[in-house]
Design a protein around this motif. Structure first.
Motif, PDB file in Angstrom:
ATOM      1  N   GLU A  13       0.839  -1.259   0.045  1.00  0.00           N
ATOM      2  CA  GLU A  13       0.064  -0.068   0.358  1.00  0.00           C
ATOM      3  C   GLU A  13       0.916   1.333  -0.050  1.00  0.00           C
ATOM      4  O   GLU A  13       1.993   1.237   0.599  1.00  0.00           O
ATOM      5  CB  GLU A  13      -0.906   0.355   1.308  1.00  0.00           C
ATOM      6  CG  GLU A  13      -1.894   1.023   1.157  1.00  0.00           C
ATOM      7  CD  GLU A  13      -2.809   0.999   2.502  1.00  0.00           C
ATOM      8  OE1 GLU A  13      -3.517   1.915   2.850  1.00  0.00           O
ATOM      9  OE2 GLU A  13      -2.739  -0.022   3.170  1.00  0.00           O
ATOM     10  N   VAL A  14       0.336   2.216  -0.707  1.00  0.00           N
ATOM     11  CA  VAL A  14       1.071   3.485  -1.053  1.00  0.00           C
ATOM     12  C   VAL A  14       0.926   4.455   0.471  1.00  0.00           C
ATOM     13  O   VAL A  14      -0.490   4.684   0.871  1.00  0.00           O
ATOM     14  CB  VAL A  14       0.719   4.340  -1.970  1.00  0.00           C
ATOM     15  CG1 VAL A  14       1.364   5.813  -2.103  1.00  0.00           C
ATOM     16  CG2 VAL A  14       1.130   3.649  -3.342  1.00  0.00           C
ATOM     17  N   MET A  15       1.812   4.731   1.309  1.00  0.00           N
ATOM     18  CA  MET A  15       1.760   5.494   2.166  1.00  0.00           C
ATOM     19  C   MET A  15       2.201   6.957   1.999  1.00  0.00           C
ATOM     20  O   MET A  15       2.978   7.276   1.193  1.00  0.00           O
ATOM     21  CB  MET A  15       2.680   5.002   3.316  1.00  0.00           C
ATOM     22  CG  MET A  15       2.311   3.410   3.682  1.00  0.00           C
ATOM     23  SD  MET A  15       0.401   2.759   4.105  1.00  0.00           S
ATOM     24  CE  MET A  15       0.405   3.738   5.767  1.00  0.00           C
ATOM     25  N   LYS A  16       2.046   8.003   3.101  1.00  0.00           N
ATOM     26  CA  LYS A  16       2.574   9.330   2.943  1.00  0.00           C
ATOM     27  C   LYS A  16       3.825   9.252   3.304  1.00  0.00           C
ATOM     28  O   LYS A  16       4.208   8.508   4.403  1.00  0.00           O
ATOM     29  CB  LYS A  16       1.612  10.430   4.063  1.00  0.00           C
ATOM     30  CG  LYS A  16       0.315  10.647   3.347  1.00  0.00           C
ATOM     31  CD  LYS A  16      -0.159  11.847   4.125  1.00  0.00           C
ATOM     32  CE  LYS A  16      -1.496  12.281   3.449  1.00  0.00           C
ATOM     33  NZ  LYS A  16      -1.901  13.519   3.733  1.00  0.00           N
ATOM     34  N   GLY A  17       4.954   9.959   2.826  1.00  0.00           N
ATOM     35  CA  GLY A  17       5.954  10.092   3.136  1.00  0.00           C
ATOM     36  C   GLY A  17       6.500  11.156   3.977  1.00  0.00           C
ATOM     37  O   GLY A  17       5.702  11.787   4.841  1.00  0.00           O
ATOM     38  N   SER A  36       4.750   0.960   3.257  1.00  0.00           N
ATOM     39  CA  SER A  36       4.656   1.244   4.765  1.00  0.00           C
ATOM     40  C   SER A  36       5.693   0.645   5.340  1.00  0.00           C
ATOM     41  O   SER A  36       6.358  -0.159   4.677  1.00  0.00           O
ATOM     42  CB  SER A  36       3.325   0.185   4.978  1.00  0.00           C
ATOM     43  OG  SER A  36       3.529  -1.168   4.811  1.00  0.00           O
ATOM     44  N   GLU A  37       5.838   0.835   6.514  1.00  0.00           N
ATOM     45  CA  GLU A  37       7.104   0.381   7.335  1.00  0.00           C
ATOM     46  C   GLU A  37       7.118  -1.251   7.391  1.00  0.00           C
ATOM     47  O   GLU A  37       8.242  -1.799   7.000  1.00  0.00           O
ATOM     48  CB  GLU A  37       7.074   0.777   8.610  1.00  0.00           C
ATOM     49  CG  GLU A  37       7.448   2.042   8.885  1.00  0.00           C
ATOM     50  CD  GLU A  37       7.522   2.528  10.603  1.00  0.00           C
ATOM     51  OE1 GLU A  37       8.253   1.618  11.284  1.00  0.00           O
ATOM     52  OE2 GLU A  37       7.140   3.576  10.863  1.00  0.00           O
ATOM     53  N   GLN A  38       5.870  -1.771   7.362  1.00  0.00           N
ATOM     54  CA  GLN A  38       5.950  -3.347   7.262  1.00  0.00           C
ATOM     55  C   GLN A  38       6.179  -3.915   6.025  1.00  0.00           C
ATOM     56  O   GLN A  38       7.046  -4.857   5.993  1.00  0.00           O
ATOM     57  CB  GLN A  38       4.518  -3.681   7.448  1.00  0.00           C
ATOM     58  CG  GLN A  38       4.174  -5.283   7.566  1.00  0.00           C
ATOM     59  CD  GLN A  38       2.912  -5.731   7.831  1.00  0.00           C
ATOM     60  OE1 GLN A  38       1.985  -4.952   7.688  1.00  0.00           O
ATOM     61  NE2 GLN A  38       2.615  -6.929   8.012  1.00  0.00           N
ATOM     62  N   VAL A  39       6.024  -3.382   5.004  1.00  0.00           N
ATOM     63  CA  VAL A  39       6.484  -3.691   3.506  1.00  0.00           C
ATOM     64  C   VAL A  39       7.910  -3.506   3.431  1.00  0.00           C
ATOM     65  O   VAL A  39       8.600  -4.421   2.824  1.00  0.00           O
ATOM     66  CB  VAL A  39       5.872  -2.987   2.381  1.00  0.00           C
ATOM     67  CG1 VAL A  39       6.252  -3.267   0.949  1.00  0.00           C
ATOM     68  CG2 VAL A  39       4.161  -3.502   2.176  1.00  0.00           C
ATOM     69  N   VAL A  40       8.445  -2.417   3.836  1.00  0.00           N
ATOM     70  CA  VAL A  40       9.925  -2.004   3.975  1.00  0.00           C
ATOM     71  C   VAL A  40      10.775  -2.953   4.659  1.00  0.00           C
ATOM     72  O   VAL A  40      11.644  -3.663   4.106  1.00  0.00           O
ATOM     73  CB  VAL A  40       9.984  -0.424   4.412  1.00  0.00           C
ATOM     74  CG1 VAL A  40      11.665  -0.122   4.358  1.00  0.00           C
ATOM     75  CG2 VAL A  40       9.486   0.297   3.221  1.00  0.00           C
ATOM     76  N   GLU A  41      10.531  -3.225   5.783  1.00  0.00           N
ATOM     77  CA  GLU A  41      10.994  -4.206   6.557  1.00  0.00           C
ATOM     78  C   GLU A  41      11.022  -5.430   6.077  1.00  0.00           C
ATOM     79  O   GLU A  41      11.889  -6.402   6.216  1.00  0.00           O
ATOM     80  CB  GLU A  41      10.400  -4.158   8.111  1.00  0.00           C
ATOM     81  CG  GLU A  41      10.893  -3.008   8.899  1.00  0.00           C
ATOM     82  CD  GLU A  41      12.141  -2.561   8.889  1.00  0.00           C
ATOM     83  OE1 GLU A  41      13.039  -3.191   9.176  1.00  0.00           O
ATOM     84  OE2 GLU A  41      12.529  -1.303   8.848  1.00  0.00           O
ATOM     85  N   SER A  42       9.994  -5.917   5.356  1.00  0.00           N
ATOM     86  CA  SER A  42       9.950  -7.350   4.836  1.00  0.00           C
ATOM     87  C   SER A  42      11.000  -7.700   3.586  1.00  0.00           C
ATOM     88  O   SER A  42      11.321  -8.753   3.507  1.00  0.00           O
ATOM     89  CB  SER A  42       8.589  -7.536   4.409  1.00  0.00           C
ATOM     90  OG  SER A  42       8.406  -7.012   3.046  1.00  0.00           O
TER      91      SER A  42
END
Length: 158
Positions: A13-17, A36-42
């Motif tokens: 999902e696209v989140m605000k930066g 999202s942080e969750q996607v980044v960390e994955s």
């Protein structure tokens, strides 16, 4: 050299930066998207920080060239890693939409810059290099990958 050419598929999902793109870097907010942080960390455990190129698609829209920056951005002294993708201009924001990307090549490692002007210049050079690489036949074919076609009702897959 091992990361020079890769194929890494990701969707989220696209989140605000951080809101710096338009104000400080001269890159309209509509050309930037953050996961999202969750996607980044994955996926950060398997991909080094730095600047990459590849293809991206919002929802079931057109597939576009991208420059992907993975890291903390030392110039701004961020603590958390983020993923920012530079898109072509969209007239409406797309927060909450599903962004599908394929990372296919590495441009350079993450580094600090002595000035905002040097950072902007590097972003411009990265964009030129990404466009040049993505015009190569072996990279153009990935633009048509079925990964970019979300089935009806598809939810976030990371």
């Amino acid at each position: 050299a091992a990361m020079r050419h890769l194929r890494y598929f990701c969707r989220g999902e696209v989140m605000k930066g951080f809101g710096r793109g338009s104000k400080e870097l001269g890159i309209p907010t509509d050309e930037r998207a953050n996961f999202s942080e969750q996607v980044v960390e994955s996926f950060l455990s398997s991909i080094s920080t730095g600047t990459y190129y590849g293809w991206a698609c919002v929802g079931n829209g057109d597939v576009h060239k991208m420059v992907l920056i993975i890291g903390c951005n030392p110039f701004y002294k961020n603590i958390k890693k983020s993923v920012v993708r530079i898109l072509p201009y969209f007239k409406d924001d797309f927060y909450g939409e599903i962004l599908s990307i394929v990372i296919i090549g590495y441009i350079r490692p993450e580094k600090n810059f002595s000035s905002l002007e040097a950072l902007i210049s590097a972003i411009q050079e990265d964009t030129v290099e990404a466009k040049r690489q993505l015009d190569l036949p072996e990279h153009l074919k990935l633009k048509e990958d079925n990964f970019f076609h979300l089935p009806e009702g598809k939810t976030i897959n990371h």
